[in-house]
Motif scaffolding. Structure first.
Motif, short mmCIF file in Angstrom:
data_model
loop_
_atom_site.label_atom_id
_atom_site.label_comp_id
_atom_site.label_asym_id
_atom_site.label_seq_id
_atom_site.Cartn_x
_atom_site.Cartn_y
_atom_site.Cartn_z
N PHE A 68 0.85 -1.20 0.00
CA PHE A 68 0.00 0.00 0.00
C PHE A 68 0.88 1.24 0.00
O PHE A 68 1.89 1.30 0.71
CB PHE A 68 -0.91 -0.01 1.24
N LEU A 69 0.50 2.23 -0.80
CA LEU A 69 1.18 3.53 -0.83
C LEU A 69 0.31 4.54 -0.10
O LEU A 69 -0.79 4.87 -0.56
CB LEU A 69 1.42 3.97 -2.27
N ALA A 70 0.80 5.04 1.03
CA ALA A 70 0.02 5.96 1.86
C ALA A 70 0.40 7.40 1.57
O ALA A 70 1.56 7.71 1.27
CB ALA A 70 0.25 5.65 3.33
N ASN A 71 -0.58 8.30 1.69
CA ASN A 71 -0.32 9.72 1.47
C ASN A 71 0.25 10.42 2.70
O ASN A 71 0.87 11.47 2.58
CB ASN A 71 -1.61 10.43 1.04
N ASP A 72 0.04 9.86 3.88
CA ASP A 72 0.62 10.42 5.10
C ASP A 72 0.75 9.30 6.13
O ASP A 72 0.28 8.18 5.92
CB ASP A 72 -0.21 11.59 5.65
N TYR A 73 1.37 9.61 7.26
CA TYR A 73 1.63 8.57 8.26
C TYR A 73 0.36 8.16 9.02
O TYR A 73 0.29 7.03 9.52
CB TYR A 73 2.71 9.03 9.23
N GLN A 74 -0.61 9.03 9.12
CA GLN A 74 -1.86 8.63 9.75
C GLN A 74 -2.58 7.58 8.90
O GLN A 74 -3.13 6.61 9.42
CB GLN A 74 -2.77 9.86 9.97
N GLU A 75 -2.54 7.77 7.60
CA GLU A 75 -3.12 6.79 6.69
C GLU A 75 -2.34 5.47 6.77
O GLU A 75 -2.93 4.38 6.76
CB GLU A 75 -3.10 7.33 5.27
N ALA A 76 -1.02 5.58 6.85
CA ALA A 76 -0.20 4.38 6.97
C ALA A 76 -0.54 3.61 8.24
O ALA A 76 -0.68 2.38 8.22
CB ALA A 76 1.28 4.76 6.97
N GLN A 77 -0.70 4.34 9.36
CA GLN A 77 -1.05 3.67 10.61
C GLN A 77 -2.42 2.98 10.51
O GLN A 77 -2.60 1.86 11.02
CB GLN A 77 -1.08 4.67 11.76
N ALA A 78 -3.37 3.63 9.85
CA ALA A 78 -4.71 3.04 9.71
C ALA A 78 -4.64 1.73 8.93
O ALA A 78 -5.29 0.74 9.29
CB ALA A 78 -5.64 4.03 9.02
N MET A 79 -3.84 1.69 7.88
CA MET A 79 -3.71 0.47 7.09
C MET A 79 -2.98 -0.63 7.88
O MET A 79 -3.32 -1.81 7.78
CB MET A 79 -2.98 0.76 5.78
N VAL A 80 -1.98 -0.23 8.65
CA VAL A 80 -1.30 -1.20 9.51
C VAL A 80 -2.29 -1.79 10.52
O VAL A 80 -2.30 -2.99 10.78
CB VAL A 80 -0.12 -0.54 10.26
#
Length: 316
Positions: free
Chosen positions: A236-248
């Protein structure tokens, strides 16, 4: 009476430096200790105090085998000296504030992870100390931060670098603010979530969530994975770290992030250390080399480094 005061030669009796020396000697109880604090030799202090006694016309100190004690005249003059020294310190402070800390504006450049973690702590302290300074913050990408600094849009800015690509620009002076570690994010129910520390070898079969648009953290992940002997599989390519955390958090994969990126941690995400193998990045304070720094810039620089010194361990 006013003319008599203006013509009174007694106004010339008291030299500020001698009064300050007397005050320090009285407070320290020792000529040697006062000389060390005031960065004089003991003999120079003794000479200045003898001159002060001559000007006053009476002894100010009783010399003893273990230090000195003030005479009654010495106690009186030291009391007045204390007030005078404080007034001169206040005068210097007031002049410094008039020179820039009681007016003006300052624009600071920063990047998102620091803007969302460390920088607000600095801003809170700075605004409390210098409420009249108009402070604005500009968050941008690395190249934009450098361009804004060089063109004068910002007075100073925060940057970062890694050991394999240190920041160098002859036109910009940088000061290291702190170093921060890289950490691993996994879902709360992940097989490794109950561990405090992992290695990259433990993660070779994982899918990875990374930042989009060739973000620097992608290179950090690739270097770390290659050192461990594998190619990371990007899920997954996230636009910001909050989005990255949500996907994790929902098990889409694991992520590698700088520690400041989890200042606001998702409740379903666990942060794991990479130990001594964790890549470190430097957070830098940058200013133009060729300019005279405004008082507000000097004050912000000082405040930022002070707060960094107090919290440096938070990011390792």
């Amino acid at each position: 009476m006013g003319k008599e005061l203006l013509n009174d030669e007694s106004l010339d009796l008291f030299d500020m430096r001698r009064l300050a020396l007397l005050l320090e000697v009285v407070e320290q109880g020792s000529i040697t200790a006062a000389a060390e604090l005031m960065m004089y030799t003991p003999s120079a202090v003794s000479q200045q105090l003898r001159k002060l006694e001559q000007e006053v016309g009476q002894p100010l100190l009783n010399r003893r085998s273990r230090g000195v004690v003030p005479t009654e005249a010495g106690q009186v003059l030291a009391g007045h000296a204390r007030k005078i020294v404080r007034q001169m310190q206040a005068a210097r402070s007031d002049l410094g504030q008039m020179a820039g800390l009681k007016r003006g504006s300052l624009t600071v450049g920063t990047f998102p992870t620091v803007a969302g973690s460390f920088l607000p702590i600095v801003i809170r302290t700075f605004k409390k100390r210098y409420p009249a300074i108009g402070l604005s913050v500009r968050s941008a990408r690395f190249d934009e931060l450098v361009a804004d600094l060089q063109s004068g849009v910002t007075g100073l800015c925060l940057l970062w670098d890694y050991p394999w690509n240190p920041f160098r620009d002859d036109s910009i002076r940088v000061t290291e603010v702190f170093r921060e570690s890289t950490v691993i994010l996994v879902a709360r129910g992940h097989r490794l979530a109950d561990r405090e520390e992992v290695s990259m070898e433990d993660l070779r079969k994982e899918s990875w969530i990374v930042r989009a648009e060739a973000h620097p953290v992608v290179e950090v992940l690739q270097r770390s994975a290659h050192d461990a002997g594998f190619e990371p599989e990007i899920a997954f390519l996230a636009n910001d770290y909050q989005e990255a955390q949500a996907m994790v958090s929902v098990g889409m994969g694991v992520a590698m992030v700088p520690k400041t990126a989890v200042a606001l941690q998702h409740p379903d995400v666990t942060v794991l250390s990479l130990g001594s193998a964790a890549p470190l990045r430097r957070v830098l304070l940058a200013q133009r080399e060729d300019k005279v720094y405004a008082p507000a810039e000097v004050a912000f620089h000082s405040t930022l480094l002070e707060i960094a010194g107090e919290r440096a361990g938070d990011y390792l």
